[in-house]
Design a protein around this motif. Sequence first.
Motif, PDB file in Angstrom:
ATOM      1  N   GLY A   1       0.964  -1.234  -0.039  1.00 47.13           N
ATOM      2  CA  GLY A   1       0.009  -0.049  -0.035  1.00 47.13           C
ATOM      3  C   GLY A   1       0.870   1.347  -0.081  1.00 47.13           C
ATOM      4  O   GLY A   1       2.157   1.090  -0.029  1.00 47.13           O
ATOM      5  N   ASP A   2       0.278   2.370   0.023  1.00 48.54           N
ATOM      6  CA  ASP A   2       0.882   3.765   0.040  1.00 48.54           C
ATOM      7  C   ASP A   2       1.470   4.099   1.449  1.00 48.54           C
ATOM      8  O   ASP A   2       2.143   5.179   1.521  1.00 48.54           O
ATOM      9  CB  ASP A   2       0.258   4.687  -0.679  1.00 48.54           C
ATOM     10  N   ILE A   3       1.154   3.512   2.420  1.00 49.67           N
ATOM     11  CA  ILE A   3       1.557   3.782   3.793  1.00 49.67           C
ATOM     12  C   ILE A   3       2.103   2.505   4.713  1.00 49.67           C
ATOM     13  O   ILE A   3       1.771   1.332   4.430  1.00 49.67           O
ATOM     14  CB  ILE A   3       0.443   4.435   4.741  1.00 49.67           C
ATOM     15  N   ASP A   4       3.170   2.592   5.362  1.00 50.20           N
ATOM     16  CA  ASP A   4       3.616   1.594   6.339  1.00 50.20           C
ATOM     17  C   ASP A   4       2.470   1.303   7.393  1.00 50.20           C
ATOM     18  O   ASP A   4       1.883   2.104   7.867  1.00 50.20           O
ATOM     19  CB  ASP A   4       4.888   1.906   6.992  1.00 50.20           C
ATOM     20  N   GLY A   5       2.598  -0.015   7.525  1.00 49.92           N
ATOM     21  CA  GLY A   5       1.758  -0.412   8.605  1.00 49.92           C
ATOM     22  C   GLY A   5       0.991  -1.727   8.459  1.00 49.92           C
ATOM     23  O   GLY A   5       1.069  -2.426   7.599  1.00 49.92           O
ATOM     24  N   ALA A   6       0.059  -1.906   9.424  1.00 54.19           N
ATOM     25  CA  ALA A   6      -0.874  -3.025   9.349  1.00 54.19           C
ATOM     26  C   ALA A   6      -2.433  -2.630   8.860  1.00 54.19           C
ATOM     27  O   ALA A   6      -2.757  -1.803   8.970  1.00 54.19           O
ATOM     28  CB  ALA A   6      -0.776  -3.859  10.522  1.00 54.19           C
ATOM     29  N   ALA A   7      -2.835  -3.530   8.128  1.00 57.41           N
ATOM     30  CA  ALA A   7      -4.170  -3.370   7.812  1.00 57.41           C
ATOM     31  C   ALA A   7      -5.029  -4.628   7.951  1.00 57.41           C
ATOM     32  O   ALA A   7      -4.596  -5.686   7.853  1.00 57.41           O
ATOM     33  CB  ALA A   7      -4.314  -2.684   6.554  1.00 57.41           C
ATOM     34  N   ILE A   8      -6.316  -4.594   7.835  1.00 56.28           N
ATOM     35  CA  ILE A   8      -7.160  -5.762   7.831  1.00 56.28           C
ATOM     36  C   ILE A   8      -7.534  -5.989   6.397  1.00 56.28           C
ATOM     37  O   ILE A   8      -8.072  -5.235   5.802  1.00 56.28           O
ATOM     38  CB  ILE A   8      -8.354  -5.756   8.577  1.00 56.28           C
ATOM     39  N   LEU A   9      -7.424  -7.291   5.636  1.00 55.79           N
ATOM     40  CA  LEU A   9      -7.820  -7.696   4.510  1.00 55.79           C
ATOM     41  C   LEU A   9      -9.339  -8.063   4.701  1.00 55.79           C
ATOM     42  O   LEU A   9      -9.554  -9.167   5.349  1.00 55.79           O
ATOM     43  CB  LEU A   9      -6.955  -8.774   3.788  1.00 55.79           C
ATOM     44  N   HIS A  10     -10.051  -7.290   3.858  1.00 63.12           N
ATOM     45  CA  HIS A  10     -11.557  -7.666   3.786  1.00 63.12           C
ATOM     46  C   HIS A  10     -11.884  -8.564   2.690  1.00 63.12           C
ATOM     47  O   HIS A  10     -11.621  -8.174   1.620  1.00 63.12           O
ATOM     48  CB  HIS A  10     -12.499  -6.507   3.890  1.00 63.12           C
TER      49      HIS A  10
ATOM     50  N   ALA B   1     -17.151 -14.870  -5.982  1.00 61.65           N
ATOM     51  CA  ALA B   1     -16.394 -15.914  -6.393  1.00 61.65           C
ATOM     52  C   ALA B   1     -15.158 -15.075  -7.248  1.00 61.65           C
ATOM     53  O   ALA B   1     -14.082 -15.546  -7.329  1.00 61.65           O
ATOM     54  CB  ALA B   1     -17.211 -16.591  -7.397  1.00 61.65           C
ATOM     55  N   ASN B   2     -15.392 -13.764  -7.377  1.00 62.15           N
ATOM     56  CA  ASN B   2     -14.469 -12.837  -7.939  1.00 62.15           C
ATOM     57  C   ASN B   2     -13.345 -12.424  -6.761  1.00 62.15           C
ATOM     58  O   ASN B   2     -13.549 -11.635  -5.982  1.00 62.15           O
ATOM     59  CB  ASN B   2     -15.128 -11.692  -8.445  1.00 62.15           C
ATOM     60  N   ILE B   3     -12.467 -13.176  -6.688  1.00 58.39           N
ATOM     61  CA  ILE B   3     -11.264 -12.832  -5.793  1.00 58.39           C
ATOM     62  C   ILE B   3     -10.555 -11.537  -5.688  1.00 58.39           C
ATOM     63  O   ILE B   3      -9.883 -10.977  -4.949  1.00 58.39           O
ATOM     64  CB  ILE B   3     -10.268 -13.877  -5.522  1.00 58.39           C
ATOM     65  N   GLY B   4     -10.713 -10.950  -6.847  1.00 57.58           N
ATOM     66  CA  GLY B   4     -10.344  -9.552  -7.295  1.00 57.58           C
ATOM     67  C   GLY B   4     -11.050  -8.440  -6.474  1.00 57.58           C
ATOM     68  O   GLY B   4     -10.754  -7.288  -6.521  1.00 57.58           O
ATOM     69  N   THR B   5     -12.122  -8.847  -5.828  1.00 56.19           N
ATOM     70  CA  THR B   5     -12.829  -7.894  -4.875  1.00 56.19           C
ATOM     71  C   THR B   5     -12.280  -7.695  -3.510  1.00 56.19           C
ATOM     72  O   THR B   5     -13.072  -7.186  -2.918  1.00 56.19           O
ATOM     73  CB  THR B   5     -14.220  -8.236  -5.101  1.00 56.19           C
ATOM     74  N   HIS B   6     -11.479  -8.422  -2.923  1.00 54.70           N
ATOM     75  CA  HIS B   6     -11.109  -8.299  -1.605  1.00 54.70           C
ATOM     76  C   HIS B   6     -10.346  -7.112  -1.534  1.00 54.70           C
ATOM     77  O   HIS B   6     -10.139  -6.240  -2.593  1.00 54.70           O
ATOM     78  CB  HIS B   6      -9.891  -9.398  -1.476  1.00 54.70           C
ATOM     79  N   SER B   7     -10.348  -6.150  -0.332  1.00 51.85           N
ATOM     80  CA  SER B   7      -9.913  -4.840  -0.217  1.00 51.85           C
ATOM     81  C   SER B   7      -9.208  -4.794   1.061  1.00 51.85           C
ATOM     82  O   SER B   7      -9.421  -5.533   1.918  1.00 51.85           O
ATOM     83  CB  SER B   7     -11.045  -3.822  -0.235  1.00 51.85           C
ATOM     84  N   LEU B   8      -8.555  -3.846   1.350  1.00 49.53           N
ATOM     85  CA  LEU B   8      -7.862  -3.430   2.522  1.00 49.53           C
ATOM     86  C   LEU B   8      -8.850  -2.180   2.958  1.00 49.53           C
ATOM     87  O   LEU B   8      -9.140  -1.328   2.472  1.00 49.53           O
ATOM     88  CB  LEU B   8      -6.535  -2.769   2.208  1.00 49.53           C
TER      89      LEU B   8
END
Length: 165
Positions: free
Chosen positions: A144-153, A158-165
């Motif tokens: 991502g554009d910043i350092d740190g931790a995030a939750i992957l939603h 069925a479209n795995i490309g729809t996951h997001s941070l």
Amino acid sequence: MYVDRSGRHTNFSLMIRNILLKSGLYNPIRNLYNFIFLFNTKLEVKFGDVIVRFRTPTFKIVDDVKSLLGEEEILSTFLSKLQPGDVVWDVGASYGIYSLFVGKKFSSIKVYAFEPEQKTFKLLKKNLDLNGIDNVIPINYALGDIDGAAILHTSSSANIGTHSL
């Protein structure tokens, strides 16, 4: 066509899907269906002068691989611009369409394939092994554009490309 309780006409398969979603049975039944019909299946895809094999455990992945995500022109342009010794970062590598074609076509190019979702990452690694590609380094992290931790939603789609941070 069938008529639902509100009097609207609806597609029978859509009606069944909605019932399964409401009951919480959609994902387990979809997973079972994929397992029964696609267990240990592989699909070979030729693009230009490169042949890559993919494990295809879901019908969505079969469609994505066959269509190259609808990105044939982008993939072709991308591959034509690469030079020996380049370094590629495949961010959100998924099951490896770009990484596999680059890795297979250019053994002198190092590819860093970032995929944060665990199941998809395992599939990426299986696809690399299936093709004997060792110049692609799979990394189980998000970028991502910043350092740190995030939750992957993760999406239930069925479209795995729809996951997001």
